[in-house]
Design an enzyme around this catalytic site. Sequence first.
Site: not given
Length: 160
Positions: A46-47
């Site tokens: 996600c990052g």
Amino acid sequence: MTALPAGTKAPDFTLPTTPDQKVSLSEFKGRNIILVFYPADWSPVCGDQLALYNELREQFEEFNASLVGISVDGIWCHLAFEKDRGFHFTLLSDFEPKGEVARRYGVYRHEDGITERALFVVDGEGVIRYSFVSPVGVNPGAAGILKALHAITAKEGRAA
């Protein structure tokens, strides 16, 4: 549950972005919007995915497109994640009732209590023009988003 397909009217919603501010999809009328549903703040994939989109903000803006991330994480988690990563786009909390908006878009993972890793490009009239669900562990990149934005621009008869 299946993600809403392209050609579907995007369900309107209102979600918090800070403890005292909310954002509605309808506020973006006349603009293209990229809805990025993602499983969780702080996860490596996600990052990386959101960092890529953060870097492409100016390119998205050339297509009159706003970027909005949505997960079931709480507001305070989003604010810390946004500050730590230097994001310059809106993160919305689909925390309570948990995953309500994700459910309406067909991308809530009931068994895990998180959202799918899903992308929707919504045109200025509120119609989904691109719908894609990636495996949770795979960063979908930006090629599909950019292709959809190019198609919307071509349909409108203007250059990006």
